[in-house]
Design an enzyme around this catalytic site. Sequence first.
Site, PDB file in Angstrom:
ATOM      1  N   LYS A 190      -3.923 -10.108  -0.837  1.00  0.00           N
ATOM      2  CA  LYS A 190      -3.117  -9.819  -2.023  1.00  0.00           C
ATOM      3  C   LYS A 190      -1.803 -10.577  -2.036  1.00  0.00           C
ATOM      4  CE  LYS A 190      -1.080  -5.652   0.024  1.00  0.00           C
ATOM      5  NZ  LYS A 190       0.203  -6.334   0.330  1.00  0.00           N
ATOM      6  N   GLY A 236       0.795  -1.220   0.000  1.00  0.00           N
ATOM      7  CA  GLY A 236       0.000   0.000   0.000  1.00  0.00           C
ATOM      8  C   GLY A 236       0.824   1.265   0.000  1.00  0.00           C
ATOM      9  N   ASN A 237       2.073   1.203   0.529  1.00  0.00           N
ATOM     10  CA  ASN A 237       2.910   2.396   0.550  1.00  0.00           C
ATOM     11  C   ASN A 237       3.314   2.843  -0.850  1.00  0.00           C
ATOM     12  OD1 ASN A 237       4.505  -0.039   0.541  1.00  0.00           O
ATOM     13  ND2 ASN A 237       6.314   1.210   0.873  1.00  0.00           N
ATOM     14  N   LYS A 274       2.375 -12.169   4.315  1.00  0.00           N
ATOM     15  CA  LYS A 274       3.580 -12.000   3.500  1.00  0.00           C
ATOM     16  C   LYS A 274       4.536 -13.167   3.721  1.00  0.00           C
ATOM     17  CE  LYS A 274       3.337  -6.938   3.419  1.00  0.00           C
ATOM     18  NZ  LYS A 274       1.907  -6.933   3.754  1.00  0.00           N
ATOM     19  N   LYS A 308     -12.680  -9.858   8.112  1.00  0.00           N
ATOM     20  CA  LYS A 308     -11.693  -8.943   7.555  1.00  0.00           C
ATOM     21  C   LYS A 308     -12.250  -7.529   7.547  1.00  0.00           C
ATOM     22  CE  LYS A 308      -8.166  -7.498   5.032  1.00  0.00           C
ATOM     23  NZ  LYS A 308      -6.801  -7.401   5.581  1.00  0.00           N
TER      24      LYS A 308
END
Length: 320
Positions: A221, A20-21, A283, A138
């Site tokens: 994602k 997102g960054n 991740k 979520k």
Amino acid sequence: MSWNGEDAPGEERILIALGGNAMTAPDGSAAPDAQAAAIEAAMGPVADLVAAGARVALTHGNGPQVGNLLIKNQLAAGVVPPVPLDWCGAQTQATIGMTIMNALERALAQRGAARSVSTVVTRTLVDAADPAFADPAKPIGRYFPEGDARRAMARGETWRRFGDRGWRRVVASPEPLEILDAGAAATLLDAGHVVVAAGGGGAPVARVDGTLRGVEAVVDKDLAAQLLARGLGATVLVIATDVEYAMVGYGTPQARPLHRTTVAELGELAAAGHFADGSMGPKVEAVRRFVAGGGRRAVIASLARIGDAAHGACGTVVEA
């Protein structure tokens, strides 16, 4: 660094998952100008990697962008029908993809390495019977007062209170099973395009009565990224985020960065609770699955060091 040396004989295929960054301003602003500026900055390291000879595909987050669409849904609910989450996912894939295409083509031209950049609006298959649908958990979108949440719940949405901060909508986040349009993305990659695909984890669909239907869910994602990487025949997966490494013992006096590791060690650390479910956990699981599934290298690293990360020279590196 070149991809023609001993590190990577032949042409390396790399999937870069942008966090997102890379999509918003440092303060989290998702205003159009802020998004465009952040993407412009993120494309420099990507262009360097392409110019060095790698064949690159990109995927990206879309949380703030979907959050903005949900606000529009709520504000306009009495005027136009709210759109479902699979539509929100597809819309943000196209918008972010277009912005990436423009920025990356400019960056490549500046480096004398012009390429076509293409976006594939991508569907991700989930199981309609996934347990996540029975217990949506979520959080998505912004915090709202109880009155707004109650009105949304009257439209069939699920909301929960998160302490003094207010109420947020919660939705299912089922396990991604297949990136349905990976074949189209692979064809473009084979033809020399830089490809953007499966943004936000892909628009979620399930098979209902033998046909594909969109579902009210979001797909993680990072877990989708490792599926896409395998579908594209990628040998390297880079998850670019806002930290240099995954941390063991995060938030404790014993915290330490995790440099080079193995699939087995990652599994043991995850089972011991070192990686939070809502942040680093997916991740870590994504890089673990990618290498366990046949990938050569997977790395979690900062956005600014994408090139070094792809070579395994920084970040948390997992290799076969």
